[in-house]
Structure formats: structure tokens, C-alpha cells
Design a protein around this motif. Sequence first.
Motif, short mmCIF file in Angstrom:
data_model
loop_
_atom_site.label_atom_id
_atom_site.label_comp_id
_atom_site.label_asym_id
_atom_site.label_seq_id
_atom_site.Cartn_x
_atom_site.Cartn_y
_atom_site.Cartn_z
N SER A 117 0.88 -1.25 0.01
CA SER A 117 0.05 0.09 0.05
C SER A 117 0.93 1.25 -0.04
O SER A 117 0.51 2.36 -0.58
CB SER A 117 -1.02 -0.04 1.00
OG SER A 117 -1.77 -0.85 1.15
N ILE A 118 1.94 1.13 0.84
CA ILE A 118 2.74 2.31 0.78
C ILE A 118 3.59 2.60 -0.57
O ILE A 118 3.57 3.79 -0.87
CB ILE A 118 3.81 2.22 1.92
CG1 ILE A 118 3.31 2.13 3.45
CG2 ILE A 118 4.74 3.25 1.81
CD1 ILE A 118 4.13 1.78 4.53
N LYS A 119 3.99 1.66 -1.21
CA LYS A 119 4.34 1.63 -2.51
C LYS A 119 3.59 2.26 -3.70
O LYS A 119 4.02 2.97 -4.30
CB LYS A 119 4.95 0.06 -2.96
CG LYS A 119 6.40 -0.10 -2.17
CD LYS A 119 6.69 -1.29 -2.72
CE LYS A 119 8.09 -2.12 -2.09
NZ LYS A 119 8.40 -3.11 -2.60
N VAL A 120 2.18 1.70 -3.70
CA VAL A 120 1.19 2.21 -4.38
C VAL A 120 1.05 3.58 -4.08
O VAL A 120 0.75 4.73 -5.14
CB VAL A 120 -0.12 1.31 -4.35
CG1 VAL A 120 -1.29 2.02 -5.11
CG2 VAL A 120 0.09 0.21 -4.87
N TRP A 121 1.04 4.10 -2.71
CA TRP A 121 0.45 5.53 -2.52
C TRP A 121 1.89 6.33 -2.81
O TRP A 121 1.64 7.33 -3.56
CB TRP A 121 0.66 5.69 -0.93
CG TRP A 121 0.44 7.05 -0.57
CD1 TRP A 121 -0.58 7.77 -0.68
CD2 TRP A 121 1.43 7.83 0.07
NE1 TRP A 121 -0.41 9.11 -0.04
CE2 TRP A 121 1.14 9.11 0.39
CE3 TRP A 121 2.68 7.60 0.12
CZ2 TRP A 121 1.52 10.19 0.89
CZ3 TRP A 121 3.57 8.56 0.75
CH2 TRP A 121 2.91 10.06 1.15
N LEU A 122 3.13 5.90 -2.76
CA LEU A 122 4.15 6.72 -3.11
C LEU A 122 4.25 6.72 -4.82
O LEU A 122 4.56 8.06 -5.13
CB LEU A 122 5.58 6.14 -2.58
CG LEU A 122 6.52 6.72 -2.90
CD1 LEU A 122 6.80 8.05 -2.45
CD2 LEU A 122 8.01 5.83 -2.39
N GLN A 123 3.98 5.89 -5.46
CA GLN A 123 3.98 5.89 -6.94
C GLN A 123 2.96 7.02 -7.47
O GLN A 123 3.18 7.73 -8.32
CB GLN A 123 3.68 4.38 -7.63
CG GLN A 123 4.53 3.43 -7.50
CD GLN A 123 5.91 3.95 -8.24
OE1 GLN A 123 5.82 4.48 -9.24
NE2 GLN A 123 7.23 3.54 -7.72
N GLU A 124 1.62 6.88 -6.75
CA GLU A 124 0.59 7.94 -7.12
C GLU A 124 1.21 9.29 -6.77
O GLU A 124 0.71 10.30 -7.56
CB GLU A 124 -0.79 7.45 -6.25
CG GLU A 124 -1.29 6.40 -7.02
CD GLU A 124 -2.48 5.88 -6.19
OE1 GLU A 124 -2.75 6.68 -5.17
OE2 GLU A 124 -3.16 4.92 -6.40
N LYS A 125 1.73 9.43 -5.46
CA LYS A 125 2.22 10.70 -5.21
C LYS A 125 3.42 11.21 -6.39
O LYS A 125 3.30 12.46 -6.67
CB LYS A 125 2.82 10.48 -3.81
CG LYS A 125 3.12 11.73 -2.98
CD LYS A 125 2.11 12.51 -2.22
CE LYS A 125 2.80 13.44 -1.24
NZ LYS A 125 1.71 14.42 -1.07
N LEU A 126 4.31 10.46 -6.57
CA LEU A 126 5.36 10.84 -7.60
C LEU A 126 4.71 11.22 -8.93
O LEU A 126 5.23 12.21 -9.47
CB LEU A 126 6.29 9.68 -7.52
CG LEU A 126 7.06 9.64 -6.21
CD1 LEU A 126 8.23 8.38 -6.45
CD2 LEU A 126 8.15 10.79 -5.90
N ARG A 127 3.88 10.54 -9.34
CA ARG A 127 3.01 10.88 -10.87
C ARG A 127 2.44 12.20 -10.78
O ARG A 127 2.39 12.89 -11.65
CB ARG A 127 2.15 9.71 -11.09
CG ARG A 127 2.78 8.80 -11.99
CD ARG A 127 1.69 7.81 -12.52
NE ARG A 127 1.76 6.75 -11.42
CZ ARG A 127 0.81 5.86 -11.18
NH1 ARG A 127 -0.49 5.94 -11.82
NH2 ARG A 127 0.83 5.04 -10.26
N THR A 128 1.87 12.33 -9.46
CA THR A 128 1.01 13.98 -9.53
C THR A 128 1.77 14.96 -9.51
O THR A 128 1.64 16.09 -9.72
CB THR A 128 -0.01 13.88 -8.42
OG1 THR A 128 0.76 13.64 -7.13
CG2 THR A 128 -0.90 12.45 -8.67
N HIS A 129 3.04 14.84 -9.14
CA HIS A 129 4.38 15.98 -9.13
C HIS A 129 5.16 15.98 -9.84
O HIS A 129 5.83 15.72 -10.65
CB HIS A 129 5.00 15.86 -7.55
CG HIS A 129 4.03 16.00 -6.53
ND1 HIS A 129 3.00 15.46 -5.80
CD2 HIS A 129 3.92 17.52 -5.59
CE1 HIS A 129 2.54 16.01 -4.94
NE2 HIS A 129 2.84 17.15 -4.73
#
Length: 129
Positions: A117-129
Motif C-alpha cells: 500500500s505504501i509503494k502504491v501510494w508513493l507511486q501515485e504521489k510521484l506521478r502527480t508531482h
Amino acid sequence: MTRGAGTNNVQGGAMVASCEAIAGPGDDSATPAAPQQRLISRTLRAHANQSRAMARIAEQIQAIPKFTTEAQERAYWEKHDSTDHLDGSKARKVTQPNLKPTTKTISLRLPQHLLDSIKVWLQEKLRTH
């Protein structure tokens, strides 16, 4: 403090308007604006009290004594509080732009689903920035 119709009294460095100056002489709170006038009067009195309290604090600040050895200084600060010697009201916010962030490696044991879950959240966060 003497009160007279339309007078302003200066006490403790703060302006305190008398009740008569705000409400008018002989006013017994019969007007609809009386609650607002009482609130203004209470606010002015509170401000004056706060100013007097700050002046008392400034008078209570002690000078830091001179020490001949580091052991004397250490013994002194073990028994005394720095707030007796420093005026917090004069503190300023400072920035230190040349500080380098430090990192430290730690080990954490996490359940696999939480790590995913942390990895998925981090990937989403990096894509939006």
C-alpha cells in the motif's frame, strides 16, 4: 482610575476608555447597544491589564551572572530556569538556510500488504508531482 464623561485614561501604557465615555454619562444599559458597549469596555480593560502584566514580567527579568568556570555555570543552570533571565516576548523567528538534512537508516518490519500500500501510494504521489 478617575472616570468622567468622555474621558480617556492612560494607564500602564495602554489606552483605557472609561465606561462613561463609551456608554455615555448616567447610562444604565437601557439602550440596545449596551451589550456591545460593555464588551468594548471589558476588552479595553483586559488590554490594559495585559500591558501591566507584561511590564511586571519585564521588571522581573534578572541579569545572567558571570561565571569563572564552566563547572560553576553548569551548577547554576542545574538549579535555575532560563525563563528568569530571558524575555520570550522579544524572541524572533530565525531561519538557518545552510543546514543540511540528515538521514539515518532504520529497519522496520511491516506486513506485506502495508508495504504494498505504501509503494502504491508513493507511486501515485510521484506521478502527480
